[in-house]
Motif scaffolding. Structure first.
Motif, PDB file in Angstrom:
ATOM      1  N   ARG A 360     -16.124   2.879 109.713  1.00 50.93           N
ATOM      2  CA  ARG A 360     -16.192   2.595 108.379  1.00 50.93           C
ATOM      3  C   ARG A 360     -17.798   2.489 107.901  1.00 50.93           C
ATOM      4  NH1 ARG A 360     -11.403   0.446 105.894  1.00 50.93           N
ATOM      5  NH2 ARG A 360      -9.841   2.133 106.077  1.00 50.93           N
ATOM      6  N   LYS A 361     -18.584   2.168 108.949  1.00 49.34           N
ATOM      7  CA  LYS A 361     -20.251   2.248 108.882  1.00 49.34           C
ATOM      8  C   LYS A 361     -20.537   3.544 108.270  1.00 49.34           C
ATOM      9  CE  LYS A 361     -24.184   0.591 111.125  1.00 49.34           C
ATOM     10  NZ  LYS A 361     -24.948  -0.095 112.542  1.00 49.34           N
ATOM     11  N   TYR A 362     -19.743   4.427 108.709  1.00 43.72           N
ATOM     12  CA  TYR A 362     -20.268   5.979 108.339  1.00 43.72           C
ATOM     13  C   TYR A 362     -19.518   6.773 107.383  1.00 43.72           C
ATOM     14  CZ  TYR A 362     -23.084   4.562 112.787  1.00 43.72           C
ATOM     15  OH  TYR A 362     -23.823   3.865 113.567  1.00 43.72           O
ATOM     16  N   THR A 363     -18.464   6.336 107.246  1.00 46.13           N
ATOM     17  CA  THR A 363     -17.612   7.122 106.196  1.00 46.13           C
ATOM     18  C   THR A 363     -16.426   6.185 105.718  1.00 46.13           C
ATOM     19  OG1 THR A 363     -16.172   9.037 105.857  1.00 46.13           O
ATOM     20  CG2 THR A 363     -16.112   8.023 108.318  1.00 46.13           C
ATOM     21  N   SER A 364     -15.832   6.435 104.418  1.00 45.70           N
ATOM     22  CA  SER A 364     -15.064   5.605 103.891  1.00 45.70           C
ATOM     23  C   SER A 364     -13.717   6.128 104.253  1.00 45.70           C
ATOM     24  CB  SER A 364     -15.176   5.484 102.319  1.00 45.70           C
ATOM     25  OG  SER A 364     -15.194   7.042 101.851  1.00 45.70           O
ATOM     26  N   ASP A 365     -13.630   7.700 104.774  1.00 43.66           N
ATOM     27  CA  ASP A 365     -12.540   8.435 105.394  1.00 43.66           C
ATOM     28  C   ASP A 365     -12.643   8.563 106.454  1.00 43.66           C
ATOM     29  OD1 ASP A 365     -10.069   9.865 105.398  1.00 43.66           O
ATOM     30  OD2 ASP A 365     -10.707  11.178 104.046  1.00 43.66           O
ATOM     31  N   VAL A 366     -12.058   7.747 107.260  1.00 47.88           N
ATOM     32  CA  VAL A 366     -11.999   7.776 108.835  1.00 47.88           C
ATOM     33  C   VAL A 366     -11.504   9.118 109.357  1.00 47.88           C
ATOM     34  CG1 VAL A 366     -11.407   6.557 110.860  1.00 47.88           C
ATOM     35  CG2 VAL A 366     -12.226   5.256 109.242  1.00 47.88           C
ATOM     36  N   SER A 367     -10.609   9.394 108.656  1.00 46.21           N
ATOM     37  CA  SER A 367      -9.900  10.745 109.084  1.00 46.21           C
ATOM     38  C   SER A 367     -10.647  11.849 109.202  1.00 46.21           C
ATOM     39  CB  SER A 367      -8.538  11.057 108.395  1.00 46.21           C
ATOM     40  OG  SER A 367      -8.691  11.335 106.995  1.00 46.21           O
ATOM     41  N   THR A 368     -11.745  11.955 108.258  1.00 45.21           N
ATOM     42  CA  THR A 368     -12.678  13.019 108.294  1.00 45.21           C
ATOM     43  C   THR A 368     -13.926  12.924 109.263  1.00 45.21           C
ATOM     44  OG1 THR A 368     -13.786  12.053 106.202  1.00 45.21           O
ATOM     45  CG2 THR A 368     -12.092  13.633 106.006  1.00 45.21           C
ATOM     46  N   ALA A 369     -13.952  11.766 110.251  1.00 48.72           N
ATOM     47  CA  ALA A 369     -15.170  11.305 111.108  1.00 48.72           C
ATOM     48  C   ALA A 369     -15.420  12.528 112.113  1.00 48.72           C
ATOM     49  CB  ALA A 369     -14.608  10.227 111.690  1.00 48.72           C
ATOM     50  N   THR A 370     -16.760  12.932 112.011  1.00 47.61           N
ATOM     51  CA  THR A 370     -17.268  13.878 112.950  1.00 47.61           C
ATOM     52  C   THR A 370     -17.657  13.456 114.332  1.00 47.61           C
ATOM     53  OG1 THR A 370     -19.532  13.578 112.177  1.00 47.61           O
ATOM     54  CG2 THR A 370     -18.401  15.094 110.729  1.00 47.61           C
ATOM     55  N   PRO A 371     -17.861  14.493 115.026  1.00 43.91           N
ATOM     56  CA  PRO A 371     -17.958  14.062 116.619  1.00 43.91           C
ATOM     57  C   PRO A 371     -19.313  13.284 116.540  1.00 43.91           C
ATOM     58  CG  PRO A 371     -17.215  16.129 116.458  1.00 43.91           C
ATOM     59  CD  PRO A 371     -17.249  15.860 115.073  1.00 43.91           C
ATOM     60  N   GLU A 372     -20.275  13.663 115.370  1.00 43.58           N
ATOM     61  CA  GLU A 372     -21.568  12.750 115.615  1.00 43.58           C
ATOM     62  C   GLU A 372     -21.521  11.471 114.905  1.00 43.58           C
ATOM     63  OE1 GLU A 372     -25.659  12.173 115.406  1.00 43.58           O
ATOM     64  OE2 GLU A 372     -24.361  13.637 116.475  1.00 43.58           O
ATOM     65  N   MET A 373     -20.407  11.365 114.051  1.00 44.33           N
ATOM     66  CA  MET A 373     -20.297   9.949 113.578  1.00 44.33           C
ATOM     67  C   MET A 373     -19.564   8.934 114.701  1.00 44.33           C
ATOM     68  SD  MET A 373     -18.537  10.474 109.946  1.00 44.33           S
ATOM     69  CE  MET A 373     -19.533  11.160 108.561  1.00 44.33           C
ATOM     70  N   ILE A 374     -18.811   9.789 115.570  1.00 46.68           N
ATOM     71  CA  ILE A 374     -18.104   8.893 116.723  1.00 46.68           C
ATOM     72  C   ILE A 374     -19.002   8.503 117.818  1.00 46.68           C
ATOM     73  CG2 ILE A 374     -16.454   9.223 118.553  1.00 46.68           C
ATOM     74  CD1 ILE A 374     -14.665  10.983 116.594  1.00 46.68           C
ATOM     75  N   ARG A 375     -20.164   9.378 117.837  1.00 45.52           N
ATOM     76  CA  ARG A 375     -21.267   9.146 118.844  1.00 45.52           C
ATOM     77  C   ARG A 375     -21.907   8.102 118.489  1.00 45.52           C
ATOM     78  NH1 ARG A 375     -26.264   9.439 119.568  1.00 45.52           N
ATOM     79  NH2 ARG A 375     -26.562  10.411 117.538  1.00 45.52           N
ATOM     80  N   LYS A 376     -22.366   8.087 117.225  1.00 48.89           N
ATOM     81  CA  LYS A 376     -23.110   6.809 116.666  1.00 48.89           C
ATOM     82  C   LYS A 376     -22.456   5.521 116.671  1.00 48.89           C
ATOM     83  CE  LYS A 376     -25.998   9.311 113.285  1.00 48.89           C
ATOM     84  NZ  LYS A 376     -26.418   9.759 111.826  1.00 48.89           N
ATOM     85  N   ALA A 377     -21.124   5.666 116.528  1.00 46.15           N
ATOM     86  CA  ALA A 377     -20.208   4.258 116.392  1.00 46.15           C
ATOM     87  C   ALA A 377     -20.115   3.902 117.876  1.00 46.15           C
ATOM     88  CB  ALA A 377     -18.650   4.442 115.851  1.00 46.15           C
ATOM     89  N   ALA A 378     -19.826   4.867 118.903  1.00 50.27           N
ATOM     90  CA  ALA A 378     -20.105   4.552 120.302  1.00 50.27           C
ATOM     91  C   ALA A 378     -21.421   3.863 120.391  1.00 50.27           C
ATOM     92  CB  ALA A 378     -19.655   5.537 120.980  1.00 50.27           C
ATOM     93  N   ALA A 379     -22.503   4.299 120.260  1.00 43.09           N
ATOM     94  CA  ALA A 379     -23.675   3.651 120.382  1.00 43.09           C
ATOM     95  C   ALA A 379     -23.857   2.384 120.016  1.00 43.09           C
ATOM     96  CB  ALA A 379     -24.901   4.719 119.937  1.00 43.09           C
ATOM     97  N   ASP A 380     -22.912   2.291 118.855  1.00 42.06           N
ATOM     98  CA  ASP A 380     -23.377   0.641 118.176  1.00 42.06           C
ATOM     99  C   ASP A 380     -22.515  -0.112 119.216  1.00 42.06           C
ATOM    100  OD1 ASP A 380     -24.529   1.785 116.006  1.00 42.06           O
ATOM    101  OD2 ASP A 380     -22.840   1.954 114.822  1.00 42.06           O
ATOM    102  N   THR A 381     -21.738   0.160 119.884  1.00 45.05           N
ATOM    103  CA  THR A 381     -20.913  -0.784 120.806  1.00 45.05           C
ATOM    104  C   THR A 381     -21.575  -1.406 121.622  1.00 45.05           C
ATOM    105  OG1 THR A 381     -20.120   0.904 122.307  1.00 45.05           O
ATOM    106  CG2 THR A 381     -18.653   0.336 120.236  1.00 45.05           C
ATOM    107  N   ILE A 382     -22.774  -0.887 122.142  1.00 44.54           N
ATOM    108  CA  ILE A 382     -23.856  -1.527 123.188  1.00 44.54           C
ATOM    109  C   ILE A 382     -24.891  -2.466 122.229  1.00 44.54           C
ATOM    110  CG2 ILE A 382     -25.553  -0.950 124.836  1.00 44.54           C
ATOM    111  CD1 ILE A 382     -22.746   0.196 125.202  1.00 44.54           C
ATOM    112  N   PRO A 383     -24.970  -3.904 122.599  1.00 44.19           N
ATOM    113  CA  PRO A 383     -25.739  -4.645 121.921  1.00 44.19           C
ATOM    114  C   PRO A 383     -27.213  -4.353 122.260  1.00 44.19           C
ATOM    115  CG  PRO A 383     -24.551  -5.715 123.977  1.00 44.19           C
ATOM    116  CD  PRO A 383     -24.058  -4.303 123.951  1.00 44.19           C
ATOM    117  N   PRO A 384     -28.239  -4.813 121.582  1.00 42.11           N
ATOM    118  CA  PRO A 384     -29.648  -4.730 121.887  1.00 42.11           C
ATOM    119  C   PRO A 384     -29.923  -5.288 123.128  1.00 42.11           C
ATOM    120  CG  PRO A 384     -29.331  -5.848 119.648  1.00 42.11           C
ATOM    121  CD  PRO A 384     -27.901  -5.823 120.253  1.00 42.11           C
ATOM    122  N   VAL A 385     -30.386  -4.085 124.056  1.00 40.48           N
ATOM    123  CA  VAL A 385     -30.531  -4.516 125.582  1.00 40.48           C
ATOM    124  C   VAL A 385     -31.650  -5.456 125.692  1.00 40.48           C
ATOM    125  CG1 VAL A 385     -31.059  -3.244 127.788  1.00 40.48           C
ATOM    126  CG2 VAL A 385     -29.459  -2.350 126.073  1.00 40.48           C
TER     127      VAL A 385
END
Length: 516
Positions: A360-385
């Motif tokens: 939801r940080k990248y799109t209001s319609d999650v069903s249309t999320a692109t692989p790039e959006m998924i990649r960014k969201a996955a990167a967000d799951t890592i806290p500031p190292v």
């Protein structure tokens, strides 16, 4: 509209108020139990010096306690003002511990604090000591309920998501309050508070001894503080070890950031003593390790690897893709709540719903999320190292120094000669800020290490905030900063004034300023 600026300012405001409030909490915890110990010595020995110690350090406890109460109230209001969706989403679970904290703890500690301060001439020594104990007990119970709530945010148990109400609902209250996280966090944080009180008393007592004033009072205060601090330091280290195991098991992203593990560490993993993490290259320079130690602490085995950041991002990307399906199915269920097929499909992927909400940080319609959006969201799951990595090492360094100070102080006190150890006394006096630095860094590791989650794995931070404007949050943040700065100045001035006067403030005629 929820904007990145609004989320960042809301986080900053809560961080400022929480870290400021936690300047007072550990000292309240530590001094309250030290007062119990000191007055217990008076009840047993009948020696007036222990009574004077209890009364004097009780004055400093009173100043700190008042400031802690004043700053703690605003934090609870923020859950409704700045984090309204969070309060709506998890209020059934988060609300009861806060209510119990007010009903069971706040009134208990406030009532018996009054008897502690005003009952010296009206109550028998044993009865007064009981009031002191109940005041300290109330303070610790207060910490219990707050830490139960925070531990649930770190590891949500005893609850489940209801697709009809669209909220998390409690399913097992006992599981919430008795979870391993609640137990480990409670003991670790409370013992850290006890260390704070011990360093506070030891540092001021060391300063008295350096000035060669109120020597007997200072020696006995130093002895009690170092004995108390030594025991609680050992407990803190042990429960820190337990917390490391739980974090490795339940929050692998946090331990990966704490140790800057970029690729999975083969078993048994080493504990990083020093390194220079490079977040762009995803590698460490000048890394020095203790072999096997992280494997033993984090996995309780010699055969279990510790996942790295790169592998965790890949794993989380798969969960985000699954979570996107959960979000889409939930939206369909809202339109057709009686559809059993949809509900069955949703239940299959429900465990990943929170990961889908990261999109939801990248799109209001999650069903249309692109692989790039998924990649960014996955990167967000890592806290500031870097922040988590260095905060953890700063906390541990402060803890080790305090432990050594307690060991030496206890040894010199047993020998009866602390007043002759000038270098030690100077170091003990200079150590005064260490417990606060350690406690604040510990909370940075705990809270920043949980990002991007408000509730780990369940509710992302960016959809937890209220529908405010960035200007409104900035205005209140500026107001809090000014008010808290003024309160901090008052706190430091009062503490410095009473500490400088020392036990002569008791008016017994036996102490330094009354004789000069």
């Amino acid at each position: 509209m929820i904007t990145p600026e609004l989320v960042d300012l809301s986080r900053l405001q809560f961080a400022v108020t929480a870290l400021y409030h936690y300047l007072f909490v550990p000292l309240t915890l530590g001094l309250s139990m030290l007062l119990v110990a000191m007055e217990g010595c008076y009840v047993i020995t009948k020696r007036e010096i222990y009574r004077d110690m209890t009364r004097f350090w009780g004055k400093l406890f009173a100043i700190n306690f008042a400031m802690g109460v004043a700053t703690g109230i605003t934090m609870e209001f923020q859950f409704g003002t700045n984090w309204a969706y969070y309060s709506h989403y998890v209020g059934d679970i988060f609300g009861p511990p806060l209510a119990f904290e007010a009903l069971m703890a706040f009134f208990l500690e406030s009532t018996f604090a009054g008897l502690f301060f005003f009952g010296w001439k009206k109550l028998r020594p044993g009865v007064h000591w009981l009031c002191t104990f109940l005041m300290a007990f109330g303070t610790n119970i207060s910490a219990l309920w707050i830490l139960v709530a925070n531990s649930w945010m770190q590891h949500p148990v005893g609850s489940e998501f209801n697709p009809v109400t669209l909220r998390m609902e409690m399913s097992n209250f006992w599981e919430v309050i008795s979870s391993e996280w609640a137990q480990a966090t409670l003991v670790h944080d409370i013992s850290g508070g006890y260390m704070t009180g011990a360093v506070f008393v030891a540092a001021i007592s060391a300063w008295y001894l350096l000035k060669k004033r109120d020597v007997e009072f200072a020696k006995r205060s130093l002895a009690v503080a170092c004995a108390f601090g030594l025991v609680t330091s050992i407990v803190t280290v042990h429960m820190g070890d337990e917390s490391g195991y739980l974090v490795t098991r339940d929050q692998p992203e946090k331990i990966a950031a704490m140790e800057a593990i970029w690729d999975t560490a083969e078993a048994p993993a080493g504990l990083t003593l020093f390194a220079l993490p490079d977040t762009e290259r995803r590698s460490n320079a000048l890394q020095v390790e203790f072999p096997w130690v992280l494997g033993l602490i984090g996995t309780r085995s010699l055969s279990t690897p510790v996942p790295g950041i790169n592998q965790l991002e890949e794993r989380n990307a798969a969960r985000i893709a699954s979570g996107a399906k959960a979000v889409t199915l939930l939206e369909q269920l809202r339109k057709d709540p009686s559809n059993a097929t949809l509900l069955e499909s949703f239940n299959v992927v429900k465990k990943d719903l929170g990961y889908g909400l990261l999109l939801r940080k990248y799109t209001s319609d999650v069903s249309t999320a692109t692989p790039e959006m998924i990649r960014k969201a996955a990167a967000d799951t890592i806290p500031p190292v870097s922040l988590v990595f260095w905060s953890f090492r700063g906390m541990v360094t402060c803890g080790v120094i305090m432990l050594l100070l307690f060991v030496l102080g206890f040894y010199y006190s047993v020998k009866g000669c602390p007043e002759t150890k000038g270098l030690y006394l100077k170091l003990a006096a200079l150590a005064l800020p260490l417990p606060w630095i350690a406690n604040e860094l510990g909370w940075i590791v705990t809270e920043v290490g949980r990002q991007p989650w408000t509730i780990y794995g369940v509710l992302p931070v960016h959809i937890s905030v209220s529908s405010l404007t960035a200007g409104e949050v900035l205005g209140s943040l500026a107001g809090f900063a000014l008010l808290y700065s003024a309160l901090l100045i008052v706190e430091v001035w009062l503490m410095k004034r009473f500490a400088s006067l020392g036990p002569s403030t008791l008016g017994t005629g036996r102490y330094f300023h009354e004789k000069h």
